[in-house]
Scaffold this motif. Sequence first.
Motif, PDB file in Angstrom:
ATOM      1  N   HIS A 163       9.275  -0.704  17.748  1.00 50.93           N
ATOM      2  CA  HIS A 163       8.680  -1.978  18.150  1.00 50.93           C
ATOM      3  C   HIS A 163       7.850  -2.663  17.082  1.00 50.93           C
ATOM      4  O   HIS A 163       7.477  -3.811  17.238  1.00 50.93           O
ATOM      5  N   LEU A 164       7.506  -1.942  16.000  1.00 50.47           N
ATOM      6  CA  LEU A 164       6.502  -2.464  15.091  1.00 50.47           C
ATOM      7  C   LEU A 164       6.993  -2.740  13.693  1.00 50.47           C
ATOM      8  O   LEU A 164       7.712  -1.932  13.114  1.00 50.47           O
ATOM      9  N   GLY A 165       6.562  -3.882  13.162  1.00 53.92           N
ATOM     10  CA  GLY A 165       6.703  -4.133  11.733  1.00 53.92           C
ATOM     11  C   GLY A 165       5.319  -4.361  11.163  1.00 53.92           C
ATOM     12  O   GLY A 165       4.504  -5.044  11.791  1.00 53.92           O
ATOM     13  N   PHE A 166       5.039  -3.811   9.994  1.00 49.42           N
ATOM     14  CA  PHE A 166       3.718  -3.940   9.374  1.00 49.42           C
ATOM     15  C   PHE A 166       3.873  -4.581   8.000  1.00 49.42           C
ATOM     16  O   PHE A 166       4.706  -4.148   7.210  1.00 49.42           O
ATOM     17  N   VAL A 167       3.067  -5.603   7.728  1.00 45.55           N
ATOM     18  CA  VAL A 167       3.051  -6.231   6.400  1.00 45.55           C
ATOM     19  C   VAL A 167       1.621  -6.172   5.869  1.00 45.55           C
ATOM     20  O   VAL A 167       0.686  -6.529   6.589  1.00 45.55           O
ATOM     21  N   PHE A 168       1.455  -5.729   4.629  1.00 39.90           N
ATOM     22  CA  PHE A 168       0.125  -5.566   4.046  1.00 39.90           C
ATOM     23  C   PHE A 168      -0.095  -6.558   2.898  1.00 39.90           C
ATOM     24  O   PHE A 168       0.836  -7.176   2.408  1.00 39.90           O
ATOM     25  N   GLN A 169      -1.363  -6.624   2.482  1.00 36.79           N
ATOM     26  CA  GLN A 169      -1.712  -7.535   1.387  1.00 36.79           C
ATOM     27  C   GLN A 169      -0.985  -7.161   0.090  1.00 36.79           C
ATOM     28  O   GLN A 169      -0.529  -8.023  -0.643  1.00 36.79           O
TER      29      GLN A 169
END
Length: 232
Positions: free
Chosen positions: A85-91
């Motif tokens: 369910h999850l997508g993560f985008v970081f700096q």
Amino acid sequence: MKITVKDLHKSYGDGDSKVEVLKGINCSVEDGEVCVLLGPSGSGKSTLLNIIGGIEPASSGAILIGSDSTADMDEKKLTLYRRNHLGFVFQFYNLIPNLTVKENIEVCSYLSKDPLDIDELLRTLGLYEHKDKLPSQLSGGQQQRCAIGRALVKNPSLLLCDEPTGALDYKTSKEILVLIEQINRKYRNTIIIVTHNDAIKNMAHRILKMRDGMIVSDIVNEEPLSAADIEW
Ligand SMILES: Nc1ncnc2c1ncn2[C@@H]1O[C@H](COP(=O)(O)OP(=O)(O)O)[C@@H](O)[C@H]1O
Ligand SMILES: [Mg+2]
């Protein structure tokens, strides 16, 4: 996917060195909303996002994903939640340096039962002609596009972005925000963008403001601007 946060507390340390970072957070983000979470540095934005993303445990309280509480999930269920369910985008992108753009995205597609078509995604990202380059051969904006592609290829119902434009210049930041807006319209996923840039709130359907571990304002933005029109 609707996300509900209920009386969430988080502290680090104990005894005299105990620091309360989240002091009873209550909020929800509706299915398909773009939510911008604003607040000064140190206010607890990343901590909240990480707990919603199931990569950090809460001290107390609950996160409801649709109607399922992450508190009731064991480690295996939590892993499946993150995976499906999850997508993560970081700096700072966190791309794998010795894989090409396409390969960086591909490795994440293997985790999904129903991944997006990679070539079509590369076109949406504006990266098709760069697909065989290594991250070191890309600009910052292109690297962030690739990182967004990697988060997105699983077609996650929830996309969490922590300061996605924090390392980018003005023009590139706007391009990334336009891309996030396109993604929301195309894939109808729920998106939470953490930022300390006040102007970004104008593109949100919902604006949450945090200060010192608390939500101090929760506003539905009746007339969001298109990302291309926001300025700072
Ligand atoms: N692992 C940790 N141990 C102790 N304190 C932490 C830890 N992670 C974050 N904090 C503290 O929690 C507060 C909120 O941090 P954070 O959620 O990163 O804020 P923001 O993303 O809004 O800048 C800060 O005061 C930070 O120092
Ligand atoms: Mg942060």
